[in-house]
Design a protein around this motif. Structure first.
Motif, PDB file in Angstrom:
ATOM      1  N   SER A  23      -2.343   9.909 -11.712  1.00 22.72           N
ATOM      2  CA  SER A  23      -1.590  10.555 -10.716  1.00 22.72           C
ATOM      3  C   SER A  23      -0.750   9.514  -9.992  1.00 22.72           C
ATOM      4  CB  SER A  23      -2.444  11.331  -9.441  1.00 22.72           C
ATOM      5  OG  SER A  23      -3.305  10.631  -8.882  1.00 22.72           O
ATOM      6  N   ARG A  24       0.490   9.684  -9.428  1.00 22.40           N
ATOM      7  CA  ARG A  24       1.001   8.828  -8.623  1.00 22.40           C
ATOM      8  C   ARG A  24       0.499   8.547  -7.284  1.00 22.40           C
ATOM      9  NH1 ARG A  24       5.695  10.110  -6.726  1.00 22.40           N
ATOM     10  NH2 ARG A  24       5.615  12.278  -7.185  1.00 22.40           N
ATOM     11  N   TRP A  25       0.652   7.337  -6.722  1.00 21.39           N
ATOM     12  CA  TRP A  25       0.198   6.988  -5.426  1.00 21.39           C
ATOM     13  C   TRP A  25       1.120   7.530  -4.279  1.00 21.39           C
ATOM     14  CZ3 TRP A  25      -4.335   4.903  -4.145  1.00 21.39           C
ATOM     15  CH2 TRP A  25      -4.927   4.508  -5.233  1.00 21.39           C
ATOM     16  N   THR A  26       0.426   8.579  -3.503  1.00 21.08           N
ATOM     17  CA  THR A  26       1.289   9.206  -2.446  1.00 21.08           C
ATOM     18  C   THR A  26       0.420   9.089  -1.330  1.00 21.08           C
ATOM     19  OG1 THR A  26       0.196  11.251  -3.201  1.00 21.08           O
ATOM     20  CG2 THR A  26       2.473  10.683  -3.978  1.00 21.08           C
ATOM     21  N   LYS A  27       0.814   9.655  -0.243  1.00 14.14           N
ATOM     22  CA  LYS A  27       0.029   9.897   0.971  1.00 14.14           C
ATOM     23  C   LYS A  27      -1.146  10.851   0.687  1.00 14.14           C
ATOM     24  CE  LYS A  27       3.884   8.950   3.832  1.00 14.14           C
ATOM     25  NZ  LYS A  27       4.757   9.694   5.305  1.00 14.14           N
ATOM     26  N   MET A  28      -0.972  11.815  -0.126  1.00 15.76           N
ATOM     27  CA  MET A  28      -1.732  12.806  -0.289  1.00 15.76           C
ATOM     28  C   MET A  28      -3.100  11.959  -1.131  1.00 15.76           C
ATOM     29  SD  MET A  28      -2.502  16.156   0.589  1.00 15.76           S
ATOM     30  CE  MET A  28      -3.859  17.386   0.253  1.00 15.76           C
ATOM     31  N   LYS A  29      -2.819  11.298  -2.008  1.00 13.75           N
ATOM     32  CA  LYS A  29      -3.643  10.566  -2.834  1.00 13.75           C
ATOM     33  C   LYS A  29      -4.716   9.739  -1.901  1.00 13.75           C
ATOM     34  CE  LYS A  29      -4.334   8.101  -7.150  1.00 13.75           C
ATOM     35  NZ  LYS A  29      -3.400   7.478  -8.460  1.00 13.75           N
ATOM     36  N   GLY A  30      -4.013   9.244  -0.939  1.00 16.67           N
ATOM     37  CA  GLY A  30      -4.697   8.271  -0.158  1.00 16.67           C
ATOM     38  C   GLY A  30      -5.567   9.168   0.884  1.00 16.67           C
ATOM     39  N   LEU A  31      -5.112  10.052   1.246  1.00 17.65           N
ATOM     40  CA  LEU A  31      -5.953  11.187   2.020  1.00 17.65           C
ATOM     41  C   LEU A  31      -7.186  11.807   1.207  1.00 17.65           C
ATOM     42  CD1 LEU A  31      -6.610  12.677   4.576  1.00 17.65           C
ATOM     43  CD2 LEU A  31      -5.105  14.428   3.645  1.00 17.65           C
ATOM     44  N   TYR A  32      -6.930  11.753  -0.031  1.00 18.14           N
ATOM     45  CA  TYR A  32      -8.052  12.279  -0.677  1.00 18.14           C
ATOM     46  C   TYR A  32      -8.917  11.289  -0.981  1.00 18.14           C
ATOM     47  CZ  TYR A  32     -10.371  13.310  -5.587  1.00 18.14           C
ATOM     48  OH  TYR A  32     -11.116  13.620  -6.524  1.00 18.14           O
TER      49      TYR A  32
END
Length: 252
Positions: A23-32
């Motif tokens: 998956s791409r690095w996004t804000k949602m991935k950081g929150l995950y």
């Protein structure tokens, strides 16, 4: 609880690393990532504070952060369901910050009075609070109201769109939201009553268990949503961006 979390992580290790690498690095991935691994930090600090009297305030003050990070995952999902309504997002975030401030204030105020005593096993010390005050139920009351509100918002949006939007991703998103809010509401109501009726040793176990379960649910549901999106991409050849849910695609 630490053992249960580690076992759960070991069982889903392959799927999680596939998600993290693909998956791409996004804000949602950081929150995950924060939501997924913060319980591990809490368990480590909790086990450490059980044997060291100087760390009584660490664990209770971090507990709300774990729950709030799980809630934020679904705040963003509700934001997406309502077509990125910024007014609604602002209202949800303001209430969530209120929920953060209240338990932090109670945790600091009550942890100061925690008694550090030697247990029945020689040489073992820990933080034993005889009472943390009548107002300890307030964070769970606020959280119950908040989760009930988000559940109602999800149901309203689902009823409005059930004829026009029957896509598989949308159905999964709505089902996840309803399941998470229902589970969270049940835990919050349980914790609210145990805070009023039970001794601190029992009620603290309940709200720590709630934080762990909500974190596991939030991350597993997001992981499942990403897998559904990948499956649709592999079968149709057209990518529907879900890995960065709520930040790029209105229907993420």
């Amino acid at each position: 609880m630490a053992t249960a979390w580690i076992y759960n992580y070991a069982c889903s290790l392959d799927e999680e690393w596939t998600f993290l690498l693909r998956s791409r690095w996004t804000k949602m991935k950081g929150l995950y990532i924060v939501t997924r691994f913060l319980p591990l930090i809490l368990f480590a600090s909790g086990l450490y504070s059980a044997f060291r009297s100087s760390t009584c305030m660490v664990h209770p003050c971090l507990d709300p952060v774990s729950t709030v990070s799980s809630e934020w995952v679904f705040i963003l999902r509700t934001y997406v369901l309502w077509n990125k309504n910024r007014i609604l997002l602002a209202a949800m975030l303001c209430f969530s910050f209120t929920f953060i401030a209240t338990p932090f204030g109670i945790a600091f105020a009550t942890a100061i009075t925690a008694a550090c005593a030697t247990g029945s096993i020689p040489g073992i010390t820990g933080c034993y609070q005889t009472s943390i005050g009548f107002w300890n139920f307030v964070p769970f009351l606020l959280l119950s109201v908040f989760q009930l509100g988000l559940l109602i918002l999800t149901l309203i949006r689902a009823i409005q769109d059930w004829r026009t939007n029957t896509g598989h991703l949308y159905v999964v998103l709505v089902n996840h939201n309803i399941s998470y809010y229902a589970c969270g509401l049940l835990f919050s109501l349980t914790n609210m009553f145990t805070s009023l009726l039970l001794h601190h040793s029992y009620r603290s176990a309940w709200y720590q268990f709630q934080g762990m379960i909500l974190a596991i649910l939030a991350t597993h549901m997001h992981l499942h949503l990403w897998q559904v999106n990948q499956h649709l991409h592999d079968s149709t050849g057209a990518l529907v961006s879900m890995s960065d849910i709520s930040f790029d695609n209105p229907m993420a």
